[in-house]
Design an enzyme around this catalytic site. Structure first.
Site, PDB file in Angstrom:
ATOM      1  CG  ASP A   1      -5.180  -7.275  15.395  1.00  0.00           C
ATOM      2  OD1 ASP A   1      -6.028  -6.650  15.968  1.00  0.00           O
ATOM      3  OD2 ASP A   1      -4.136  -7.043  15.377  1.00  0.00           O
TER       4      ASP A   1
ATOM      5  CG  ASP B   1      -2.407  -0.598   0.870  1.00  0.00           C
ATOM      6  OD1 ASP B   1      -2.371  -0.927  -0.121  1.00  0.00           O
ATOM      7  OD2 ASP B   1      -3.185  -0.642   1.881  1.00  0.00           O
TER       8      ASP B   1
ATOM      9  CG  ASP C   1       8.094  -5.116  11.911  1.00  0.00           C
ATOM     10  OD1 ASP C   1       6.943  -5.189  11.872  1.00  0.00           O
ATOM     11  OD2 ASP C   1       8.311  -5.164  13.506  1.00  0.00           O
TER      12      ASP C   1
ATOM     13  CG  ASP D   1       2.354  -6.588  10.892  1.00  0.00           C
ATOM     14  OD1 ASP D   1       1.502  -6.772  10.243  1.00  0.00           O
ATOM     15  OD2 ASP D   1       2.267  -6.240  11.972  1.00  0.00           O
TER      16      ASP D   1
END
Length: 517
Positions: free
Chosen positions: A273, A120, A181, A179
């Site tokens: 989530d 994105d 990282d 994610d």
């Protein structure tokens, strides 16, 4: 003239204190003590559960059937289920290579896994870098898809939802989410997928987070203490007792049919989530937490990044609680005991009471009793209960026990921000759906800091000064001075320490200092 003005203020204070201030403060003390007892009971309950878990060795492998995936001579790789690996990202220049590389290195048959990078990013240069990285792995034979959207509607939830719409996803049974990282070890899928394959009632397998930069600064050490307790105690207790806990948004594997039955990803709050986890649980799906499986990731090391993250993590659950409380109560598929656990323990005590009582009691009400000696706080509420709660929280990170005092005053500072966010979520005020992506520094941190003690970068005043923190710091400092001069409670030591922490946070001298250049 000045003496007369001072005298008038004292007269007004004395006239309003007894009929107005004292009764209000007494009510607040009672409410805060009640919330403290609720939090205390919750912490003790979880501590007892953890003792039983450790004594009886209630490992996930013993609670659920788990058998390693085996190669079938006749079927070959077809015996392995198709797995989708989603990596949502947004302008992740510093870490995109780490997550993509780790996902592409997962030990799973190459023809039974699809890596899906959901980019994105709004920076064209970063988009190009991510796309080139995906092409590089594709040239090595990895089945990797680079997906973009025309907009950022729904933020992360919107990206994940769009990602599930692609035709190739229909052949997949499970989806692992990381994610940008997060760096899973190669054996991640071989340890998690068997839980889902062998236990059709399981909808989610969640792994633990391992922080690669916990020693970066004092703020990251404080975060490690809080998050270790969350994973070692809260997630473990939820998994062991009710097969329910909040999905952490990453480092987990979902059964796709569970996602679909729950209604898919929704962007109505900033905790998509947790929203999905609660809805799936209400459909009867069970979750398992695998604490021995750790996935490396990065803690936010700048104060602004951490404040933005905590706003999202505090505002979202409160807002979700408001939206789902009645839905949980009316649900027919789960037991009354589980409903009570979700509404009272999971949401009310941990997501609302814990934030409010920490700030209101220890940073507002307790200091106010110094100015109003007619109101007393019993020692069990002011000292004993918070001490026990603190020790129970600290057991998750034994190596940081010597930092408990710093952790207490830091958590009290952050409780201001969390309490404000909680009320924004409950009242659905202006910033209720504000989503600011947590900044990651990755390996770029060393480059930015040059491997040496960094020079203090120049900041605009507005980027670093936080008025609320400075205001609370001034209030605590005033109460400390008053207690030192006229009081008998001897709270001034705590008040001076706490006010100093608020002042430091108020001028932004917390965490790693990295310039924008």
């Amino acid at each position: 003239m000045q003496m007369e003005f001072t005298g008038q203020i004292e007269l007004i204070w004395e006239q309003t204190k007894v009929p107005l201030v004292v009764p209000v403060l007494k009510v607040l003390v009672v409410l805060c003590l009640a919330m403290s007892v609720m939090l205390f009971i919750e912490r003790v309950y979880m501590g007892i559960v953890m003792v039983f878990v450790q004594l009886f060795r209630r490992k996930p492998e013993k609670m659920y059937k788990w058998e390693p995936m085996k190669d079938d001579v006749e079927l070959g790789n077809l015996d392995y289920p198709m797995v989708l690996v989603q990596i949502p990202m947004y302008n992740e220049k510093e870490v995109y290579q780490l997550s993509i590389g780790a996902a592409c290195g997962l030990s799973w048959p190459a023809d039974r896994v699809i890596i899906q990078v959901l980019d994105d990013s709004t920076d064209p240069a970063i988009k190009t870098l991510v796309q080139v990285e995906c092409q590089r792995w594709a040239s090595k034979g990895i089945n990797i898809k680079y997906e973009i959207r025309d907009n950022r509607n729904g933020y992360k939830a919107g990206a994940l939802k769009e990602g599930m719409k692609h035709s190739y996803v229909k052949q997949c049974d499970y989806v692992a989410i990381f994610d940008a990282d997060f760096q899973p070890e190669p054996h991640f899928l071989t340890l998690t997928i068997p839980f889902l394959v062998n236990n059709p009632q399981l909808g989610l397998v969640q792994a633990r987070w391992k922080f690669v930069n916990s020693d970066e600064c004092l703020m990251t050490r404080m975060q490690e203490m809080s998050l270790d307790y969350h994973f070692i105690v809260e997630q473990e207790v939820g998994s062991s007792t009710h097969a329910f806990f909040g999905f952490n948004g990453t480092a987990g594997v979902w059964r796709i049919s569970a996602i679909n039955e729950a209604g898919g990803w929704k962007d109505r709050t900033t905790v998509e989530d947790m929203d999905l986890a609660v809805r799936a649980s209400l459909k009867g799906w069970k979750f398992v937490y695998v604490g021995d499986l750790k996935v490396k990731n990065e803690l936010p090391s700048t104060f602004n990044a951490y404040r933005n993250q905590q706003h999202r993590w505090s505002c979202g659950p409160a807002n979700l609680f408001k939206k789902m409380a009645m839905e949980i109560i009316r649900n027919k598929k789960v037991s009354l005991w589980k409903k009570f656990y979700v509404i009272y323990s999971f949401f009310f005590v941990r997501k609302i009471v814990a934030h409010i009582v920490t700030f209101v009691f220890y940073c507002v009400v307790l200091p106010a009793t110094v100015l109003v000696p007619e109101v007393e706080v019993p020692k069990w509420g002011a000292v004993y209960i918070p001490s026990i709660i603190t020790l129970l929280n600290a057991v998750g990170t034994p190596r940081s026990l010597h930092l408990v005092l710093f952790w207490i005053i830091f958590e009290n500072v952050m409780s201001l921000h969390r309490t404000k966010a909680t009320f924004i979520g409950l009242l659905e005020a202006g910033r209720v759906n504000e989503w600011v992506v947590t900044e990651k520094l990755g390996d770029g941190l060393k480059t930015k800091l040059g491997g040496k003690a960094p020079r203090k970068p120049r900041f605009r005043i507005g980027d670093r000064v936080h008025i609320l923190e400075l205001g609370v710091g001034a209030y605590l400092f005033f109460c400390g001075c008053y207690d030192l001069a006229f009081g008998k409670n001897r709270y001034f030591i705590f008040l001076f320490l706490q006010s100093t922490a608020f002042f430091i946070a108020g001028v932004g001298y917390v965490g790693t200092m990295v310039s924008n250049s």
